[in-house]
Design a protein around this motif. Structure first.
Motif, short mmCIF file in Angstrom:
data_model
loop_
_atom_site.label_atom_id
_atom_site.label_comp_id
_atom_site.label_asym_id
_atom_site.label_seq_id
_atom_site.Cartn_x
_atom_site.Cartn_y
_atom_site.Cartn_z
N ASN A 373 44.72 25.92 38.62
CA ASN A 373 44.77 26.34 37.22
C ASN A 373 44.08 27.69 37.03
O ASN A 373 44.59 28.60 36.35
CB ASN A 373 44.11 25.27 36.35
CG ASN A 373 44.16 25.61 34.87
OD1 ASN A 373 45.20 25.95 34.33
ND2 ASN A 373 43.01 25.52 34.20
N TYR A 374 42.92 27.85 37.67
CA TYR A 374 42.17 29.11 37.55
C TYR A 374 42.95 30.30 38.15
O TYR A 374 43.08 31.37 37.54
CB TYR A 374 40.81 28.99 38.24
CG TYR A 374 40.07 30.29 38.33
CD1 TYR A 374 39.41 30.81 37.21
CD2 TYR A 374 40.04 30.99 39.54
CE1 TYR A 374 38.74 32.03 37.31
CE2 TYR A 374 39.36 32.20 39.63
CZ TYR A 374 38.71 32.71 38.51
OH TYR A 374 38.06 33.92 38.61
N LEU A 377 46.02 31.25 35.99
CA LEU A 377 45.63 31.94 34.76
C LEU A 377 45.08 33.34 35.04
O LEU A 377 45.30 34.29 34.25
CB LEU A 377 44.61 31.09 34.00
CG LEU A 377 45.11 29.78 33.42
CD1 LEU A 377 43.99 29.04 32.71
CD2 LEU A 377 46.28 30.01 32.46
N ARG A 378 44.37 33.51 36.15
CA ARG A 378 43.87 34.84 36.50
C ARG A 378 45.02 35.77 36.84
O ARG A 378 45.02 36.96 36.49
CB ARG A 378 42.89 34.74 37.66
CG ARG A 378 42.13 36.07 37.90
CD ARG A 378 41.19 35.98 39.05
NE ARG A 378 41.90 35.88 40.32
CZ ARG A 378 41.33 35.95 41.51
NH1 ARG A 378 40.01 36.06 41.61
NH2 ARG A 378 42.05 35.85 42.61
N TRP A 379 46.02 35.24 37.57
CA TRP A 379 47.17 36.07 37.94
C TRP A 379 47.93 36.52 36.69
O TRP A 379 48.44 37.62 36.61
CB TRP A 379 48.06 35.27 38.88
CG TRP A 379 49.30 36.00 39.30
CD1 TRP A 379 49.38 37.08 40.14
CD2 TRP A 379 50.63 35.71 38.88
NE1 TRP A 379 50.67 37.48 40.30
CE2 TRP A 379 51.49 36.66 39.52
CE3 TRP A 379 51.20 34.76 38.04
CZ2 TRP A 379 52.86 36.66 39.32
CZ3 TRP A 379 52.58 34.77 37.86
CH2 TRP A 379 53.39 35.71 38.49
N ASP A 381 46.44 36.88 33.90
CA ASP A 381 45.43 37.51 33.06
C ASP A 381 45.33 36.83 31.70
O ASP A 381 45.26 37.45 30.64
CB ASP A 381 45.74 39.01 32.87
CG ASP A 381 44.52 39.78 32.36
OD1 ASP A 381 43.38 39.28 32.55
OD2 ASP A 381 44.72 40.85 31.76
N ARG A 382 45.37 35.51 31.75
CA ARG A 382 45.28 34.70 30.53
C ARG A 382 44.27 33.54 30.72
O ARG A 382 44.55 32.40 30.48
CB ARG A 382 46.65 34.12 30.15
CG ARG A 382 47.68 35.14 29.71
CD ARG A 382 47.29 35.69 28.31
NE ARG A 382 48.36 36.51 27.78
CZ ARG A 382 48.46 37.82 27.97
NH1 ARG A 382 47.55 38.45 28.70
NH2 ARG A 382 49.45 38.50 27.43
N ARG A 383 43.04 33.92 31.14
CA ARG A 383 42.07 32.86 31.39
C ARG A 383 41.74 32.06 30.12
O ARG A 383 41.35 30.90 30.20
CB ARG A 383 40.78 33.44 31.95
CG ARG A 383 40.91 34.08 33.34
CD ARG A 383 39.55 34.50 33.80
NE ARG A 383 39.41 35.44 34.85
CZ ARG A 383 39.91 36.65 34.97
NH1 ARG A 383 40.76 37.09 34.08
NH2 ARG A 383 39.60 37.46 35.94
N GLU A 384 41.87 32.70 28.95
CA GLU A 384 41.54 32.01 27.70
C GLU A 384 42.50 30.85 27.42
O GLU A 384 42.22 29.98 26.60
CB GLU A 384 41.55 32.99 26.52
CG GLU A 384 42.91 33.59 26.19
CD GLU A 384 43.23 34.81 27.05
OE1 GLU A 384 44.22 35.48 26.75
OE2 GLU A 384 42.50 35.05 28.04
N TRP A 385 43.63 30.84 28.12
CA TRP A 385 44.57 29.72 27.92
C TRP A 385 44.04 28.41 28.52
O TRP A 385 44.65 27.36 28.38
CB TRP A 385 45.91 30.07 28.57
CG TRP A 385 46.70 31.11 27.79
CD1 TRP A 385 46.31 31.81 26.69
CD2 TRP A 385 47.99 31.54 28.13
NE1 TRP A 385 47.27 32.68 26.27
CE2 TRP A 385 48.35 32.54 27.15
CE3 TRP A 385 48.93 31.25 29.11
CZ2 TRP A 385 49.58 33.19 27.16
CZ3 TRP A 385 50.15 31.91 29.11
CH2 TRP A 385 50.47 32.87 28.14
N ALA A 386 42.94 28.51 29.26
CA ALA A 386 42.38 27.28 29.87
C ALA A 386 42.11 26.21 28.81
O ALA A 386 42.15 25.00 29.10
CB ALA A 386 41.10 27.62 30.63
#
Length: 817
Positions: A373-374, A377-379, A381-386
């Motif tokens: 998941n990390y 999301l990093r790829w 560039d949407r880490r806030e979607w966690a």
């Protein structure tokens, strides 16, 4: 202090009063609280005597002079009275009808109420009085024109827990037509009642009751031989055809001695057709007994209430205690079913999920919700979607876990049947005691039909998965029997107990005893294969190959000399279970073995000793397995998948003749008299305090006359109950000294002294004190062994102040002709 035996007159008075109270308590109770023109009376058969956990019958008499009534009769019973038993009723104007309800008593007894209900309205009700007996208490029914004469004579011993035997005067109308409702009775004494008063259904029930372990004792009286004409030949060791005047010496073998003033008497007589002769006059048999299945039938052609016989306490004839021994097991049904109920739940659908699958699921969940998941999301560039993806992944995995569990449990409704089918030799008629587990993958309420007029109830010890109000059963009896609104929880199982007539394997056996081995053949006359059969006798067993339809198997079973050294019967017959590395059952075949082991463990469990190595029966028993359902169960609107594990149990006859040695499983011991401050006995160990105890050791039934050659006895401690090896020493006759006399020394080795009854004189003979672990021979075996039955009576005497406990191995050798 020795127990004082009440006088003959006192016992007779007590017996008559007890009988009167029983009769008063069981009278039908009319109820005024009913609709106008409607009356109801109800009473339990067998004079209201019922056995804990077993069926009984309630007769309900209805009379209606008012408008037509349509409804149900209902009675609540069983565990916590959570099962409601009902039967449909239709009463036209002017009609009188009798209905039979079958019920289980509530846990703690007490009066029960029968209701007549129309729709949701109670139309009438009646109270039913019952007397509840536990599983150890002996209940004796007396069928006689004058029952008081016999009731007063039956001075029987209490059970191991001190419960006094119950003597019940009965009439033919008191006997149910269904075998299952005979469970309260252990013994029946029959005198002067005309057997033609029994209906065909009652005769069939009587036959099944004896085959299941009941004892029928028929005694002479005043009515003559014609009163027994309705009994089938298979239930009589001899058919009485005439009444003879006999010399009193003819009954000495049965009574054990003769008092002064013994007079001539009359006796029913005939020719022996099966079983063994107990007494004769000339060439006519006047007393005999026979084995029938796991039970027995005895005919004493003379009247045991004759005055000089009835006063036998003055000379030494414990006749009734030998004819009616204490209760050792059930006659119709199981006394406990907890292990079998547990076996019903042994379904793959109810097993825990495999640990490997759970580990894979858990690792996948950790990897996906963490690094995967990390990285994704990093790829992006949407880490806030966690905040969105983590809850979403949790939901996905929850659904996946649920689906994984549903896949394991399947989508079918499954009925798992675990049953014991008890048959009889030479017939395919049998009785099934079945436990039907209804498994549902989802929460549901079912309407259940069971064709064949089966009796349905909750298990005796409750349901593993049923609890609270949902575990109650609403049963409507009839053909088919029904269970209304059976609730089953999600992925759960509900167990229903069913008892019904069915067909079993028709087995013929030709078995004989030779040199401590049972040899011969077993033939399968049925159209089904007997799977993994085994022949069991007491603690001895041998496994046979599958026996196909019409096939014959050779049998060679060596009898064990020490039952205590045997593994459990389930280990020997079924074998050990194989488990996988996760601690789970490794295959469907192993799952079936686990269920079969549970059935045998239930049947062989001895609550007194905890052993599961012996099978209680006076004859060999053939055990075999099947996987075809025997009790049909239908669920309305649902397609059902059936799984079955069936044990077929058929007692088979054994011929005993020629040279023979009776010991261990070939001998049965019964307590005749106790005059000690405490007493207990399990199958092997005798324990008692200061005083004396009298036991009778009798071989299993045989045909012919027994000529004794040798009697060997020993006393041991611990777990060895076999006769010690080596040549036995001669045991000298020696009178004991009086402990009160100066110089008298009482041995302090924890062993009693013994006295043995001399059957020729009726006198007790004292012997020298025995040493532990040594074998002794009683010289002149004919003095101690009854030639008709092979019985030896021994009195154990403890003159110490402390209690003692010991084993008493005994062997009786001779020739049967």
């Amino acid at each position: 202090m020795p127990r004082r035996i009440p006088s003959r007159v006192a016992r007779a008075a007590i017996g008559v009063l007890a009988a009167a109270f029983v009769l008063l308590g069981a009278l039908p109770v009319p109820v005024a609280a009913a609709d106008a023109g409607l009356t109801i009376e109800a009473h339990a058969l067998l004079q209201g005597h019922v056995r804990s956990g077993s069926w009984f019958a309630v007769a309900v008499d209805l009379s209606n002079s008012g408008p037509t009534v349509t409804g149900e009769l209902r009675i609540a019973g069983g565990i916590d009275s959570r099962t409601r038993f009902g039967t449909p009723v239709e009463l036209a104007t002017g009609s009188r009808k009798q209905y039979l309800l079958y019920a289980l008593p509530p846990t703690f007894g007490g009066n029960m109420t029968v209701e007549l209900v129309s729709g949701d309205r109670q139309v009438a009700k009646a109270t039913v009085a019952i007397a509840l007996h536990d599983q150890t208490q002996l209940v004796v029914g007396v069928m006689a024109e004058n029952p008081g004469r016999i009731v007063g004579e039956l001075d029987l011993l209490p059970s191991q827990n001190g419960a006094q035997p119950t003597i019940v005067p009965l009439t033919p109308a008191d006997l149910p037509e269904r075998l299952q409702a005979w469970s309260a009775l252990d013994r029946i004494v029959w005198q002067d009642e005309d057997a033609s008063a029994l209906t065909p259904g009652q005769l069939d029930a009587l036959r099944g009751w004896i085959a299941g372990g009941g004892r029928l004792v028929i005694v002479g009286g005043t009515s003559g031989a014609d009163a027994l004409n309705a009994f089938p030949d298979e239930l009589l060791p001899f058919r009485p055809t005439a009444v003879l005047d006999i010399d009193p010496s003819a009954v000495r073998p049965v009574l054990g001695g003769l008092p002064e003033g013994a007079a001539a008497l009359t006796a029913l007589s005939g020719e022996l057709s099966r079983g063994r002769e107990l007494a004769s006059s000339g060439d006519r048999v006047i007393a005999a007994d026979m084995a029938f299945g796991a039970g027995s039938v005895t005919i004493l052609g003379f009247d045991p209430t004759t005055s000089w016989i009835a006063e036998g306490e003055t000379w030494d004839a414990p006749l009734w205690r030998r004819m009616l021994p204490t209760r050792s097991g059930g006659t119709v049904s199981l006394t406990d079913d907890s292990t079998i109920v547990g076996a019903v739940s042994n379904l793959p659908s109810l097993a825990l999920p495999p640990i490997g699958g759970l580990i894979v699921l858990l690792i996948g969940y950790i990897i996906l919700i963490g690094p995967v998941n990390y990285l994704v999301l990093r790829w992006l560039d949407r880490r806030e979607w966690a905040w969105i993806t983590v809850p979403a992944l949790i939901v996905v995995f929850a659904v996946g876990a649920f689906g994984f569990g549903a896949l394991l449990r399947g989508s079918d409704v499954i009925v798992h049947e675990v049953a014991i089918v008890r048959g009889a030799p030479g017939t395919d008629q049998a009785v099934a005691q079945s436990y039907l587990g209804v498994f549902s993958p989802s929460r549901a309420t079912f309407q259940v039909r069971v064709p064949g007029n089966a009796l349905l109830a909750a298990p005796m010890n409750g349901d593993i998965f049923g609890s609270g109000a949902a575990s109650s059963l609403d049963v409507l009896q009839g053909d088919p029997s029904r269970i209304r609104d059976l609730s089953v929880g999600y992925g759960s199982l509900r167990t229903v107990r069913a008892e019904a007539q069915t067909t079993g394997p028709n087995v013929e056996a030709d078995l004989r005893l030779e040199n401590n081995r049972i040899v011969g053949t077993v033939t399968n006359r049925s159209d089904r294969t007997l799977v993994s059969p085994a022949l069991v006798f007491g603690a001895s067993s041998t496994n046979l190959k599958d026996i196909g339809p019409g096939a014959t198997a050779e049998v060679s079973l060596t009898l064990t000399n020490n039952p205590l050294n045997q593994a459990s019967l389930s280990d020997r017959v079924v074998g050990q279970i194989s488990w996988d590395f996760n601690g789970a059952i490794s295959s469907e075949a192993e799952q079936r073995k686990l269920v079969r082991r549970s059935i045998l463990d239930q049947l062989t469990y001895d609550p007194m000793t905890g052993f599961q190595s012996s099978f209680a029966s006076d004859s060999p028993v053939l055990l075999a397995w099947g996987d075809d359902p025997v009790v049909p169960m239908e669920i309305e609107g649902v397609r059902v998948r059936r799984v079955a594990n069936i044990l077929y149990q058929v007692p088979v006859a054994l011929t005993v003749g020629g040279e023979v040695t009776f010991r261990t499983d070939l001998l049965r011991s019964s307590v005749v008299e106790v005059n000690a401050n405490f007493f207990s006995k399990d199958p092997w160990t005798i324990s008692f305090g200061t005083g004396n105890v009298r036991l009778a050791f009798r071989p299993l039934p045989f045909d012919g006359a027994f000529t004794p050659k040798q009697v060997v006895v020993a006393m041991t401690f611990g777990g060895d109950i076999s006769i010690p090896s080596g040549n036995p020493k001669a045991l000298a006759e020696e009178a004991r000294c009086d402990p009160a006399d100066e110089g008298c020394v009482t041995p302090q080795d924890g062993l009693p002294d013994i006295e043995v009854l001399d059957v020729r004189t009726g006198e007790w003979v004292q012997f020298a004190h025995m040493q532990q672990g040594a074998a002794y021979e009683l010289a002149d075996a004919g003095r101690w062994v009854d030639p008709a039955s092979g019985e030896v009576q021994v009195r154990f005497v403890n003159e110490r102040q402390e209690g003692i406990g010991f084993q008493f191995p005994i062997s009786i050798s001779g020739v049967i002709r």
